[in-house]
Design a protein around this motif. Structure first.
Motif, PDB file in Angstrom:
ATOM      1  N   TYR A 270       0.879  -1.162   0.000  1.00 46.30           N
ATOM      2  CA  TYR A 270       0.000   0.000   0.000  1.00 46.30           C
ATOM      3  C   TYR A 270       0.917   1.212   0.000  1.00 46.30           C
ATOM      4  O   TYR A 270       2.113   1.108   0.241  1.00 46.30           O
ATOM      5  N   GLU A 295       2.572  -2.050  13.540  1.00 47.10           N
ATOM      6  CA  GLU A 295       1.592  -1.912  12.469  1.00 47.10           C
ATOM      7  C   GLU A 295       0.477  -0.960  12.882  1.00 47.10           C
ATOM      8  O   GLU A 295       0.205  -0.801  14.075  1.00 47.10           O
ATOM      9  N   LEU A 317      -1.452  -2.598   8.564  1.00 45.23           N
ATOM     10  CA  LEU A 317      -0.582  -1.829   7.674  1.00 45.23           C
ATOM     11  C   LEU A 317       0.789  -1.730   8.326  1.00 45.23           C
ATOM     12  O   LEU A 317       0.935  -1.128   9.394  1.00 45.23           O
ATOM     13  N   SER A 351       0.851  -4.722   3.571  1.00 44.07           N
ATOM     14  CA  SER A 351      -0.399  -4.877   4.314  1.00 44.07           C
ATOM     15  C   SER A 351      -0.890  -6.316   4.258  1.00 44.07           C
ATOM     16  O   SER A 351      -0.542  -7.072   3.355  1.00 44.07           O
TER      17      SER A 351
END
Lengths: 498, 35
Positions: A270, A295, A317, A351
């Motif tokens: 991402y 994350e 993420l 991700s």
């Protein structure tokens, strides 16, 4: 005191209040609290202080359903149990994980978040997380569709960092306590192979133990707790019920059913737009991303879950890098030229989506025809997924992508097979080695195996500890909840229960 | 030459499309001809 059954089962004297079978996080937590209350505890561990081949080999099993790890791989049969190789991530279930959901059959626990909340501080101490101080979730924007999962301990980490922290290994951390305790007798290399039941009262009066060198022993106690991990707990209960006419939690064929895992698919890259200045609307997110170790977790809101019939999921993420997108992440050479933005301008990261599996009667732990060296039937795992499990992963990923688009934060990749809703055999599904269910908690034996106190339905003095009792699994790593449940069970056994 | 936008524009009602492995918005694509 630590005893060893190698060379002969030790002569145990006196009365034990509780016999705990299994010395993983659940078993040791229970022993700690019972001992603290002055109760005499016998802790039986089938393995040694460290993993041995002859013990670990007994964790082999058969994969009967969805492709899965070899069953000896994700768990350890030694002192401290599977905490000997866990990643150490600690999270709490959400408030709504305990509630029934219209579109999720068999959802809803007989206890609520508030029943475990009193044990947060104690669990945090045992797991050395620092105290929990957070609100779990907060809306990511004003649409009410996406939440930021913001679970933070006083160590100022949202949860343990797998790379930079050393998780609690129960066999090492609590070894000194076990050695020095006058309340707890730990017997290593003691394999429980069956139960002795008083036919008149239905009470478990003892367990039968085998050693690796052919010796046998019997153990008595006032009550017994299975704390062997979800697969072995169900296996032992299935054996018990074969001998005892299905009266121990299996009145309705529920033992071993609703086995659940945490499903994950890696969606790869991402990116987040580079220009995150303090005057921009994305500045707040830059701050969040920088704090997110390891994350940042974005999850469809409870409202969105209920509206769409999704289970609880989270998109994880990973930390952002300053590198631009790699050319491998842009498959078509002219692809980026067709877009309004340029690949050179972005932070990038990795991700993944982690999803809750619906309770599923067909997903189960079984006894096979094959037998181990002690004559017990080898466990079989028939892991089955529902189409909704996959649809939830897909839809939740898209929901998070929409959030990134809506806010102008960035864009993300998605696994093509997930977009196409390929059959599960063709999806690059991975699992977290989180074994949940098989001895699920329920109000009655119609839908589960243990009651709200973790006592096996129909039994007088047999209990189950560990994630096998989870009625549903949420998306949270289970160990923190396992420890909370073990502390609550200890209170029940001591007589302190609310 | 069309200048590329950065930061990205906000899109109040995303229309998600799947292209070359990416979840993009339909408005991400350049529709005008390059000069």
């Amino acid at each position: 005191m630590i005893l060893d059954a190698r060379g002969g089962f030790p002569n145990l004297e006196g009365r034990y209040h509780c016999c705990i079978i299994g010395s993983g996080p659940a078993g040791i937590t229970l022993a700690l609290k019972l001992a603290d209350a002055g109760r005499r505890v016998l802790l039986l561990e089938a393995g040694d202080r460290e993993v041995t081949t002859e013990s670990q080999d007994l964790y082999e099993g058969l994969i009967l359903g969805h492709d899965y790890f070899p069953l000896s791989a994700p768990r350890l049969r030694a002192l401290g149990g599977t905490s000997g190789h866990w990643g150490g991530q600690c999270m709490l279930l959400d408030h709504f994980d305990f509630l029934p959901r219209r579109d999720v059959p068999l959802s809803g626990w007989p206890i609520r978040y508030a029943d475990l909340e009193p044990y947060q501080a104690e669990a945090a101490q045992i797991l050395q997380t620092g105290s929990f101080r957070s609100q779990n979730r907060k809306p990511a924007d004003n649409t009410g569709t996406i939440d930021i999962v913001d679970q933070r301990f006083s160590s100022d980490r949202p949860f343990y960092d797998m790379e930079n922290n050393d998780p609690v290994r129960f066999g090492i951390k609590y070894l000194a306590f076990l050695k020095g305790s006058r309340q707890v007798d730990l017997v290593l290399n003691a394999n429980v192979v069956g139960f002795n039941v008083d036919d008149t009262t239905g009470r478990i009066v003892g367990v039968r133990v085998h050693t690796y060198d052919g010796q046998r022993g019997n153990v008595t106690a006032d009550c017994f707790v299975l704390a062997m991990g979800a697969l072995e707990n169900s296996r032992m209960l299935l054996h018990l019920n074969r001998e005892q006419g299905d009266r121990f939690g299996n009145q309705n064929d529920m033992v071993g059913r609703c086995f659940m895992e945490h499903l994950t698919i890696h969606n790869n890259v991402y990116f987040i737009t580079k220009r995150l200045y303090s005057h921009s609307s994305t500045w707040e997110f830059e701050r969040l991303f920088r704090r997110a170790i390891p994350e940042l977790l974005l999850s469809p809101s409870h409202k969105q879950m209920l509206k769409n019939g999704w289970t609880n999921t989270v998109v994880r993420l990973g930390r952002l890098n300053r590198e631009p997108l790699e050319i491998d992440d842009i498959p078509a050479s002219d692809f980026i030229d067709k877009l309004k933005f340029n690949e050179d301008y972005f932070f990038t990261g990795r991700s993944s989506i982690v999803g809750e599996q619906q309770p599923n009667l067909a997903s189960r732990i079984l006894l096979t025809e094959e037998k181990d060296r002690f004559g017990l039937r080898v466990v079989g795992l028939d892991l089955q997924l529902k189409p909704n499990d996959i649809e939830t992963l897909r839809s939740s990923t898209i929901e998070v992508a929409k959030f990134l688009i809506r806010t102008g934060l960035g864009r993300m990749q998605m696994e093509p097979a997930l977009w196409d809703l390929e059959t599960t055999e063709h999806l690059p599904l991975d699992f977290f080695s989180h074994h949940m269910g098989g001895a699920r908690m329920s109000l009655s034996s119609d839908t589960g195996v243990v009651d709200a106190d973790c006592k096996v339905h129909g039994s007088k003095n047999l209990y189950v500890a560990g994630s096998g009792v989870f009625a549903t699994g949420g998306h949270a790593n289970p160990t923190f909840t396992i420890v909370q449940l073990a502390l609550r069970l200890a209170d029940h056994l001591i007589g302190n229960a609310a | 030459m069309i200048s590329k936008n950065n930061p990205l524009d906000k899109v109040l009602e995303p229309n998600v499309i799947f292209a070359d492995g990416w979840l993009l918005d339909a408005s991400d694509f350049i529709t005008e001809k390059r000069k």
